[in-house]
Design an enzyme around this catalytic site. Structure first.
Site, PDB file in Angstrom:
ATOM      1  CG  ASP A 788      -2.018  -1.036   1.131  1.00 29.16           C
ATOM      2  OD1 ASP A 788      -2.027  -1.791   0.155  1.00 29.16           O
ATOM      3  OD2 ASP A 788      -2.847  -1.110   2.050  1.00 29.16           O
ATOM      4  CG  ASP A 809      -3.255  -4.892  -3.208  1.00 28.25           C
ATOM      5  OD1 ASP A 809      -3.125  -5.538  -4.252  1.00 28.25           O
ATOM      6  OD2 ASP A 809      -3.908  -5.302  -2.233  1.00 28.25           O
TER       7      ASP A 809
END
Length: 968
Positions: A788, A809
């Site tokens: 992230d 991600d």
């Protein structure tokens, strides 16, 4: 260490049952949204269509022999069925009917509906029978869903049959009803799919029952699809057959139309006749026949009696939710019962309103006015929805925890509701389908389209494009102005007022709830909710202010630029509210507080979504062309967005600037920390405030709050001026608040800076940079982390010549984002993890959000042996495009991966595209075979995702003079 699939991202990625519920709910609305837009377009262009059709009638009132193909009935049927997905089943099923010896496409369509009705009636009881063969409560629940959905499918097909107008005893389609038919048949198709989804959820069972039902549904699925395909193509099919729509006389097409003779019926026969149009004719007849005044042949009187039945039944159960709530200490169940109590009271008010609209006449009887029919249908539809809302509230519990599935309290209430829902459905069917005005010599409004739409009909049409039409209608209709306006723009303004009021009513709730707990993790989550509610209020307020400027200026239409802004801000508000729910789901709290807040958020979630749908589907005008002709030039352009004004562009390019504040850790500047400089930024500044940060590493967490507008911060280079932090999820901070640097105020720009989160892969979610800044620009910056790294949370963002590193991600969020000329560099994750570069979070179809990666390089950061994917879809409408970029060989040939392999492939609602990429990882031959993924086919299509187009989301914003930047 768990694999990446099991890592909790939060933000909608944890609860699989919630994900499936969202998919079911969204799929249920997809066809309705699209068809409602078609209805609105039809309203706008109806006069043009009418002229065209009647011109055709005037030119050729009767088809000439040369214009009508000499087709046999079999050839005609084969031609009609050729437009379907299942032409073989279409032909074989219809050809068995006696009336199939026809060459008329409309008759063939009616026969296809008969096939559907017969097949649905043959299987509607099957789920109930199969449920008796199992003790698996999860399977019983799925079968109950299917039983309900097949019931609804029959309703929709019956509506389709009833909507076809009557002429001299025959039924015939006209252009005005086709949109309705498409909507109802689309819904019937969706109900089949939702049943199958429910069965797939319990795939863990070893029972053969799901397969039995799926097999039993094959024909009804195909037949319903066939009818939908036929009506979707009916006009062109009729044209191909050479039959003018008005060549055969329609109702009112001739003053000599023969009136329909109505046989004299006994009271009992009249009641059966009226009840025959309902889904529950037996309950309709039995309930009304018990009333003393049922000895009548007047359809209108029977409709009034049906309303009395509804009121009596609703009054008998209105207090039940409150009584049942006293039998439990479960706060979640109490909350659901409270919802049921509220919607029951609302349903009673609705039915009372329906009765009140019936006009008193001299003899004390009541008579329906044709002008109120639309309102009555709207209200009774809302009353049916109220029942479903209660059921949804109870079902949500069982989706989350199995012990709720057979809760005696839930079952008691569901059983008690059976009659009231049936009776309400019966009243709605009677007013919608039965020609109750003929006795008074008044043409049924079902058969007569008013040339002047009423406020209620326009409101209903506008709200039909939303995901929550019932809440849209009920909330807006409470405002006085809704009773007098037919202007969609005004209705949009009213929807914004509803949204703004609702958000303001809950904005302080997270803080209050935080005082009720000592759980620091929960307090942290509630703090995030308070922050994002604040941001959502600001976004809606910006939307209102912009719209009011247009309205006060007397402009009739919104221009494309303004609409792009409104959609962006409302998309941001939708994301903000969703982020609160996601944050609450990041942990399993042993507290009723999260559910309290979620329950309180229901209205704001729905109202914000409604406003977004209205501006995106109703007010946004369709483009006159697909894309400006300069598609190839746009793809090759490396200019900044047009909202980067020339003066600001010069700031980004300038080498010697005079800052307002200089930050230097050694004391040679005005302040020593970045936060001290941020404190000096004026609130809501109209001109650019410049901060210079000298070379050095600044260990601090920086938040540029929402009232810090137009800030430009720059350093001595991405490797020299570094802001470093280590806040992370594992240490108890919610993902949203882990960022080393976060910016929320509009017009933020950053140049030559490095932002790092040093928490490492073991700490999971650890954001380096979060942006909620609208129209923000990042030039020659780096964002370094693991999971992230870069949170592109909301609004329009442009990243130019930047570096981004990470593992899981590491570019994620729901902003409208373009990366151009950037270096995207996955690094080695933890053992058993795989890398995913993107996780885009568009929640709704109407959001203009997504990630576009253009002219970038995707290469490994060091020795990367872990499997690496370009991305995975985080939310239901995830949108990611990669084009004209260089992709390294380390990227898995499949390119993309599903969020969870259990749901592989992802829903067709996602939008994943690639175009003219190069490098060994760009080979498309082994890419995923998803419905939502495909290569882009042309420069024009790809140009939609360039800076000039995607960051504003409209064809018309591209400036004539392109602002150039140095070559990449």
């Amino acid at each position: 260490m768990d694999t990446v699939k099991s890592i909790n991202k939060g933000y909608g990625k944890v609860d699989e049952t919630q994900d499936l519920a969202l998919k079911r709910k969204t799929r249920k609305r997809l066809y309705q949204i699209g068809i409602s837009v078609a209805v609105l377009v039809a309203i706008i262009i109806s006069s043009t269509v009418t002229i065209a059709i009647h011109s055709r009638k005037g030119n050729s009132p009767h088809p000439t022999p040369s214009s009508v193909p000499e087709l046999t009935p079999a050839a005609s049927l084969k031609t009609v069925c050729s437009v379907t997905n299942y032409p073989v089943s279409c032909f074989s099923s219809i050809s068995k009917l006696p009336l199939s010896n026809t060459t008329d496409p409309e008759v063939i369509f009616r026969l296809s509906l008969q096939v559907v009705i017969d097949e649905l009636n043959s299987i509607v009881e099957l789920p109930k029978k199969l449920a008796e063969e199992t003790d698996d409560e999860g399977l019983k629940s799925a079968l109950s869903v299917c039983e309900h959905l097949l019931d609804l499918a029959i309703d929709r097909v019956n509506e389709t049959v009833s909507a076809m107008e009557v002429v001299d005893g025959k039924k015939i389609l006209n252009a005005a009803t086709i949109d309705d038919l498409l909507t109802w048949l689309s819904a019937a198709v969706t109900y089949h799919g939702t049943c199958l989804d429910a069965l797939d959820e319990i795939s863990h069972t070893n029972s053969a029952i799901p397969l039995k039902l799926k097999s039993g549904m094959v024909n009804s699925t195909e037949f319903t699809s066939n009818s939908l395909a036929i009506v979707a193509k009916i006009l062109s099919t009729i044209s191909d057959f050479g039959i003018p729509i008005h060549g055969r006389r329609l109702l009112n097409s001739s003053p000599h139309a023969t009136p329909i003779s109505v046989p004299k019926l006994t009271p009992a026969a009249s009641l059966r006749n009226v009840c025959s149009v309902t889904r529950y004719p037996a309950s309709c007849v039995s309930s009304i026949s018990k009333l003393p005044s049922s000895n009548t042949t007047d359809p209108e009187a029977l409709f009034r009696l049906s309303l009395q039945v509804v009121i009596n039944e609703l009054n008998s159960i209105a207090g039940l939710p409150k009584k049942l709530a006293e039998e439990t200490d479960d706060e979640r169940l109490k909350s659901s019962l409270s919802v049921c109590g509220d919607v029951f009271n609302d349903a009673i008010d609705i039915v009372n309103d329906t009765i009140s609209t019936m006009e008193e006449v001299g003899d004390g009887k009541k008579i329906l006015k044709s002008s109120t029919i639309d309102e009555i249908q709207t209200w009774l539809s809302a009353a049916v929805t109220d029942h479903d809302t209660c059921l949804d509230a109870l079902d949500e519990l069982s989706q989350n925890k199995t012990e709720y599935a057979n809760s005696p309290i839930s079952l008691k209430l569901k059983s008690a509701m059976v009659n009231s829902r049936k009776f309400t459905s019966n009243s709605l069917a009677i007013i919608a389908k039965f020609p109750i005005h003929e006795r008074h010599g008044v043409q049924s409004p079902r058969l007569r389209k008013s040339p002047h739409p009423t406020p209620s009909s326009v409101l209903r049409t506008v709200c039909n494009v939303t995901n929550y039409p019932a809440s849209c209608i009920s909330s807006i209709s409470k405002l006085p102005l809704s009773k007098t306006t037919t202007d969609p723009k005004v209705l949009f303004r009213l929807s914004l007022q509803v949204t703004f009021d609702e958000l303001n009513s809950i904005v302080g709730l997270p803080k209050k709830l935080a005082e009720e707990t000592n759980d620091e993790g929960l307090k942290s989550a509630l703090s995030v909710c308070a922050d994002v509610f604040d941001l959502a209020v600001d976004s809606v307020n910006d939307t209102i202010s912009s719209l009011d400027e247009v309205i006060s200026g007397g402009k009739k239409n919104l221009n494309s630029s303004t609409i792009g802004d409104l959609i962006t801000w409302l998309s941001s508000a939708v994301t903000d509210i969703g982020t609160c729910g996601d944050t609450l789901d990041e942990d399993n709290y042993n507290s009723p507080i999260p559910q309290k807040l979620k329950s309180a958020m229901v209205n704001s979630t729905e109202f914000t979504s409604n406003s977004l749908a209205i501006v995106a589907q109703v007010l946004k005008k369709p483009s006159k062309s697909r894309i400006p002709v300069q598609g190839r030039r746009l793809l090759n352009s490396n200019s900044f967005p047009n909202w980067v004004r020339p003066g600001v562009r010069r700031l980004l390019q300038a080498k010697n600037l005079t800052p307002h504040v200089t930050v230097a850790a050694d004391g040679s500047g005005d302040v020593r920390t970045v936060n001290e400089a941020v404190w000096r930024v004026p609130k809501k500044g109209k001109t650019m405030f410049v901060i210079y940060v000298k070379a050095g590493t600044y260990v601090e967490n920086v938040l540029m709050k929402k009232d810090k507008w137009n800030v430009f911060i720059y350093g001595d280079g991405r490797d020299k001026t570094i802001i470093s932090g280590s806040t992370n999820m594992v240490d108890g901070v919610r993902t949203f608040n882990t960022s080393t640097f976060a910016t929320e105020g509009k017009g933020f720009m950053m140049k030559d800076m490095g932002i790092i989160n040093t928490a490492g892969p073991e700490k999971h979610q650890a954001v380096a940079f979060r942006s909620d800044s609208d129209r923000s620009v990042y030039y020659r910056c780096s964002f370094d982390g693991y999971q992230d790294t870069l949170y592109t949370h909301s609004n329009r963002q442009y990243y130019r010549n930047c570096d981004v590193t990470g593992t899981v991600d590491f570019i994620f969020g729901a902003g409208t984002v373009v990366f151009q000329g950037c270096s995207i560099r996955p690094r080695q994750p933890l053992p058993n993890q795989f890398n995913t570069i993107t996780a885009e979070g568009t929640q709704e179809a109407n959001q203009n959000t997504g990630i576009s990666i253009h002219q970038c390089t995707i290469s490994p950061n060091g020795n990367v042996t872990a499997t690496t994917y370009l991305g995975r879809p985080w939310k239901l409408f995830s949108k990611t495009v990669i084009m004209q970029s260089v992709i390294g060989s380390f990227v898995n040939p499949a390119g993309w991966i599903a969020w969870n392999s259990t749901y592989d492939p992802p829903p067709r609602t996602i939008f994943y595209r690639e175009y003219k990429n190069s490098g060994p990882g760009s080979d498309l031959s082994k890419r995923v075979k998803w419905a939502g993924y495909k290569p882009i086919s042309s420069d024009d299509e790809a140009a939609r995702f360039t800076v000039k187009y995607f960051l504003r989301g409209d064809d018309n914003w591209i400036p004539k003079a392109v602002m150039g930047m140095p070559p990449l």
